[in-house]
Design a protein around this motif. Structure first.
Motif, PDB file in Angstrom:
ATOM      1  N   UNK A 137       0.882  -1.094   0.027  1.00  0.00           N
ATOM      2  CA  UNK A 137       0.092   0.079  -0.020  1.00  0.00           C
ATOM      3  C   UNK A 137       0.819   1.403   0.026  1.00  0.00           C
ATOM      4  N   UNK A 141       1.036   3.985  -3.088  1.00  0.00           N
ATOM      5  CA  UNK A 141       0.997   5.279  -2.605  1.00  0.00           C
ATOM      6  C   UNK A 141       2.186   6.251  -2.793  1.00  0.00           C
ATOM      7  N   UNK A 208     -15.446   8.407  -3.213  1.00  0.00           N
ATOM      8  CA  UNK A 208     -14.622   9.288  -2.853  1.00  0.00           C
ATOM      9  C   UNK A 208     -13.331   9.263  -3.662  1.00  0.00           C
ATOM     10  N   UNK A 209     -13.137   8.105  -4.059  1.00  0.00           N
ATOM     11  CA  UNK A 209     -11.882   7.891  -5.060  1.00  0.00           C
ATOM     12  C   UNK A 209     -12.052   8.878  -6.297  1.00  0.00           C
ATOM     13  N   UNK A 212     -11.834  12.441  -5.783  1.00  0.00           N
ATOM     14  CA  UNK A 212     -10.545  13.105  -5.382  1.00  0.00           C
ATOM     15  C   UNK A 212      -9.222  12.847  -6.499  1.00  0.00           C
ATOM     16  N   UNK A 213      -9.515  11.875  -7.068  1.00  0.00           N
ATOM     17  CA  UNK A 213      -8.345  11.356  -7.899  1.00  0.00           C
ATOM     18  C   UNK A 213      -8.275  12.425  -9.249  1.00  0.00           C
TER      19      UNK A 213
END
Lengths: 424, 340, 236
Positions: A137, A141, A208-209, A212-213
């Protein structure tokens, strides 16, 4: 036999619906009317997918909007024109690295999670798996963040692949089905409310992804205009272009409906009915119930995805924040419940009826509140709050909720109960 | 007072920052989640369904408080407390009454008709929409302050930097702690409290013993409604009141209730704190803590400006993952509640 | 005048009737035992009596008053108590709290009753703070019966009180049931261990297919070769 009268009733219901629609055309104009019909038909497709999940598998998919958002995003990715600035810059390389980390990391984590077969003690295996997952992860990230910044500064966002729109819809359906598969694998054995919570949660995360992406979707800046499968209003004018779109969606409804009806009549369909109507004895016969329900969940999501993609393409804007309102989710649910769970024709009817009511409720609500404002001022010297108009629209949310609870309480089978076939 | 020479060598600055952001921040949100989760877990344990409108019930409670404050804005001045807090019992009573009424109107008939659990969930979702619509109708979509004027701020100096706690936050902690104690005594010493535990254990046997399930159900809604109102009001006091309060709160509250074990009120409190702290830790910017180490590290190593497990915009992911993890690995939760 | 008189009861769970004309009568302070093959309607008779399912035909008189289809909550107040076969304790509540729940409908102090129950079931006293779910099968059964005694019932209904217990515990439970009966509580129980139960029954009822087949004192039924052949088979 009840047959003739139920056919009569179906015909009269549809006739009534046609009358209502004609009234809308008369009041609000042809262009608006066609637009309403197209959107309603997309919702009908979505509702068909949902009725498979609910009517046959008994699954309460609260996260419908998340699947629609995902499918719409996939469509945008596939069908939006290519963004040369992106492909010419450093973005693709960085993304490639991030993807590589992801694949390698997941593979290692998965392998570690299986090491107990080699004799590793369980607690050690869990620890290693968790560590590997955490490292993966962080690595992904760490690679994505600089990639995102680079893409946003160089090209705005990744753009699309410029492929045909119908391909985009198909990929969207598959993406929604894939997400449904993952979700179903994890949550299908759980009780109904846990599954509902889980579907809600996952759709919130997807939304949400997407919101915000920015490097992927432009976030709140939105992507538009989205390419259409038929000539756009700029080229043909509102009525003609929208009518062409309507032909496409109507054809899709017919195809899906026919396929579904044939599936239900087939041996596979009969097995599904057996599971739905009497789970215990079906289990005793050795049918793997959860696997069947997973199948229905995935198929339902594919259809939901296709319908959702068609809807968003029609509105021509991909705006992640627009998926937030929960009330759209429940609009679709009312369509399914009203039409009768597991009844495909009823669901189509319910979709059109509910959507027409929803659309009409906006001017009606505004009108009512306007009157309240006027009379309130005259009679009581009442100063209405400035945002009264937005509040008026909230009344509609209240009405949907009320409709669901009332229907559930008094007519749990919906308006067009599914015809129970009698085998004698 | 002279700073102890020893203390000033330690990274107190960053430590206090950590305390403020994580310890206090986690306690705040954890307490709010706990207050909501207690109600949800009681409803799950006794009435056997997931109460989706709970977040909106918390918002409704805050809204009632808002209305009361509008009617009597200076009540609090007498005590030196925010008026919303002084009037909170009124909001709690109103929300409790609303909860009891909602059950009578929408859930009880379905129970009597013995519907499948899924139908109960759908009905609760319908109620959620109704509440959301109504609240937005009456309160609008903007934000409002629950308390006019400035909040009292308490500062605890710790070697040069202050630990900051505002009065509403302190009230929240005290209220949550008091609720926990009161709940404990209620459940273990009072006849009705024991009856509630009995019904959660075995509703059929409770009926056979002559326990009035109706009374127990009503008490459950009263407690759930009152605590939800308190949670919502105190949260709104800390931040602001907005109708969207409910959106982001329902998932963490569910996670807290399930993590703690369905039907276990103490579990709900622990679960609330767990979810709250995990959230705060996940979005905390750890690079701040690394700064004091700067002089110790060689020059070529750069500390990124922001190191966080989860970016703030994705905060919602944290309770969701907790929820999924619990459902997969330990569905009965920490305190071993029921799993079905 | 019998304490309990069930006459020609027809009852079921909503579909077909399970009981097709069952009659049972007990005098005060007596022990009545209902035996019969599986599916005969033994447990169903108790549940019909206690208002847990719908009686479509027939009357039930208790202590002089009609109680057909009355709700359990009301019957508890009238002096009837029921111990189900399974799930008959509150597992997370302590032993003593289980007893307290049994006394829920009482408005007076009942400390003496708790002591009375401990008198009947001494092992419970030392475990009184333990959650009932952690006890052994036999001790759980004691808690279950104890809970039902807290209302000082005139008639105690027991559904297979020795089901799943080892022979040693079975003997103990029977002994204590006798002690409870000796203190003035009528007993009506369903039992699989027919021979043992009929041995101390004042009255026995053999049911089959939802109807009475044989009725008599316990001794009479045990001595009857027909009863022994058809219904008291092996396994006791």
């Amino acid at each position: 036999m009840a047959r003739p009268s139920s056919a009569m009733r179906d015909v009269s219901l549809f006739a009534g619906l046609a009358v209502v629609i004609a009234l809308v055309f008369a009041w609000l104009g042809t262009a608006y009317g066609v637009r309403m019909l197209v959107e309603a038909s997309c919702y009908a497709i979505i509702a068909l997918g949902l009725t498979i999940q609910w009517g046959y598998a008994g699954l309460f998919n609260v996260g419908v909007m998340g699947f629609i958002a995902l499918a719409a995003f996939a469509t945008v990715l596939i069908s939006f024109p290519v963004n040369t600035a992106f492909w010419n810059g450093n973005g693709p390389a960085l993304l490639f690295w991030a993807a590589l980390y992801l694949v390698v990391g997941v593979a290692i984590t998965y392998a570690l999670s299986r090491t107990h077969r080699l004799g590793l003690p369980k607690s050690l295996r869990t620890l290693l798996t968790l560590i590997s997952a955490a490292v993966t992860y962080l690595a992904v990230q760490g690679a994505l963040d600089p990639a995102a910044t680079v893409i946003e500064s160089e090209a705005g966002f990744v753009g699309g692949f410029g492929l045909p729109v119908w391909l985009g819809w198909l990929v969207g359906g598959i993406a929604a089905g894939g997400l449904g598969w993952i979700m179903g694998k994890i949550t299908l054995g759980l009780r109904a409310d846990y599954m509902a919570i889980a579907t809600l949660g996952i759709s919130e995360i997807v939304k949400a992804f997407l919101k915000n992406a920015d490097w992927l979707t432009r976030g709140t800046l939105t992507v538009s205009p989205l390419p259409w499968p038929v000539p756009t209003p700029d080229e043909l004018g509102f009525v003609m272009a929208r009518s062409a779109y309507l032909c496409v969606t109507a054809a899709m409804i017919v195809i899906i409906y026919v396929l579904l009806q044939r599936a239900w009549a087939s041996p596979w369909g009969r097995m599904m009915r057996a599971i739905r109507d009497n789970e215990l004895s079906a289990a005793a016969m050795g049918k793997d119930i959860n696997r069947r329900r997973l199948e229905m969940f995935v198929i339902g999501n594919v259809i939901i995805g296709i319908g959702g993609a068609a809807l968003i393409t029609f509105t021509s804007i991909f705006d992640p924040s627009a998926f937030a309102p929960l009330n759209h989710t429940f609009l679709i649910w009312v369509m399914v419940i009203l039409g009768g769970a597991g009844n495909n024709l009823g669901t189509i009817f319910g979709a059109f009826l509910v959507y027409v009511i929803w659309i009409m409720s906006e001017p009606v609500a505004l009108f009512v509140f306007q009157q309240m404002e006027i009379w309130g001022a005259r009679l009581f010297d009442w100063q209405a709050p400035a945002d009264l108009h937005t509040r008026a629209l909230q009344m509609r949310v209240f009405v949907i909720g009320l409709t669901i609870t009332l229907v559930l309480r008094y007519a749990p089978q919906g308006l067009i109960p599914e015809k129970v076939m009698k085998h004698d | 007072m002279p700073e102890a020479g020893f203390l000033s060598a330690l990274p107190i600055n960053e430590f206090v920052f950590f305390i403020n952001k994580v310890l206090i921040g986690g306690l705040i949100i954890g307490s709010v989640y706990a207050l909501g989760a207690i109600g949800v877990t009681l409803i799950l344990g006794i009435l056997r369904f997931a109460h989706f409108p709970h977040g909106d019930m918390m918002t409704a409670g805050a809204f009632f408080a808002l209305v009361c404050v509008g009617l009597a804005p200076h009540v609090g001045d007498v005590f030196g407390l925010p008026s919303a807090f002084v009037l909170m019992p009124v909001a709690m009573a109103a929300t409790a009454a609303m909860a009891v009424w909602l059950d009578k109107a929408f859930y009880a008939p379905l129970r009597r008709a013995n519907v499948k659990p899924v139908v109960m969930v759908m009905s609760s979702v319908g109620v959620m929409l109704m509440l959301q619509g109504l609240i937005r109708l009456f309160a609008g979509t903007g934000t409002r302050q629950l308390e006019s004027g400035l909040k009292d701020i308490y500062r605890i100096p710790l070697a040069g930097r202050d630990i900051v706690v505002t009065q509403p936050q302190l009230l929240l902690f005290i209220f949550t702690a008091a609720s926990v104690v009161a709940l404990h005594f209620f459940l273990t010493r009072s006849r009705m409290g024991k009856a509630m535990r009995a019904v959660a254990d075995n509703a059929d046997l409770a009926r056979i013993s002559g326990i009035s399930i109706e009374h127990v159900v009503r008490t459950t809604w009263i407690i759930a409604g009152a605590l939800a109102a308190a949670g919502g009001t105190l949260l709104a006091l800390d931040v602001t009141f907005k109708a969207d309060l409910s959106f982001n709160i329902i998932l963490p509250v569910f996670a807290a209730a399930i993590v703690g074990g369905v039907g276990q009120p103490y579990g709900a409190i622990v679960g609330g704190m767990l979810v709250g702290f995990t959230e705060t830790l996940a979005v905390f910017n750890w690079s701040v803590l690394l700064r004091p180490l700067r002089p110790l590290l060689p020059d070529f190593i750069e500390i990124p400006a922001k190191i966080a497990f989860v970016p703030t915009e994705y905060k919602i992911v944290v309770p969701f993952f907790i929820l999924i993890a619990v459902l997969i690995w330990r569905p009965t939760g920490i305190f071993k509640g029921r799993s079905n | 005048m019998p304490l309990l008189e069930m006459t020609d009861i027809h009852a079921g769970y909503g579909g077909a009737n399970i009981l097709n004309g069952v009659s049972i009568a007990i005098e005060a302070d007596e022990i009545g035992v209902i035996v019969g093959p599986n599916g005969a309607g033994k447990s169903t008779s108790l549940k019909a009596l206690f208002g847990l399912l719908n009686v479509s035909e027939g009357t039930i008189l208790f202590d002089g008053g009609a109680i057909t289809n009355e709700a359990p909550e009301a019957l508890v107040r009238k002096g009837l108590s029921f111990v189900p076969q399974e799930y008959n304790v509150f597992p997370t509540l302590s032993v003593e709290e289980n007893l307290e729940m049994g006394a829920y409908v009482r408005r007076d102090s009942f400390r003496h009753l708790i002591d009375m129950v401990y008198g009947f079931f001494p092992p419970l006293k030392e475990k009184r703070r333990q959650p009932a779910g952690e006890l052994s099968g036999g001790q759980r059964q004691m808690v279950a019966i104890g809970r039902a005694l807290m209302t000082e019932p005139k008639l105690l209904l027991l559904d297979e009180p020795t089901a799943g217990l080892s022979p040693r515990y079975m003997g103990e439970i029977f002994e204590r049931i006798l002690a409870v009966n000796a203190s003035g509580v009528g007993i009506l129980m369903v039992e699989q261990n027919a021979r043992q139960a009929l041995a101390f029954a004042h009255r026995g009822f053999v049911l089959a297919n939802g109807q009475n087949r044989f009725t008599g004192t316990g001794a009479e039924l045990l001595a009857d070769p027909e009863v022994a052949k058809s219904f008291l088979g092996g396994g006791d």
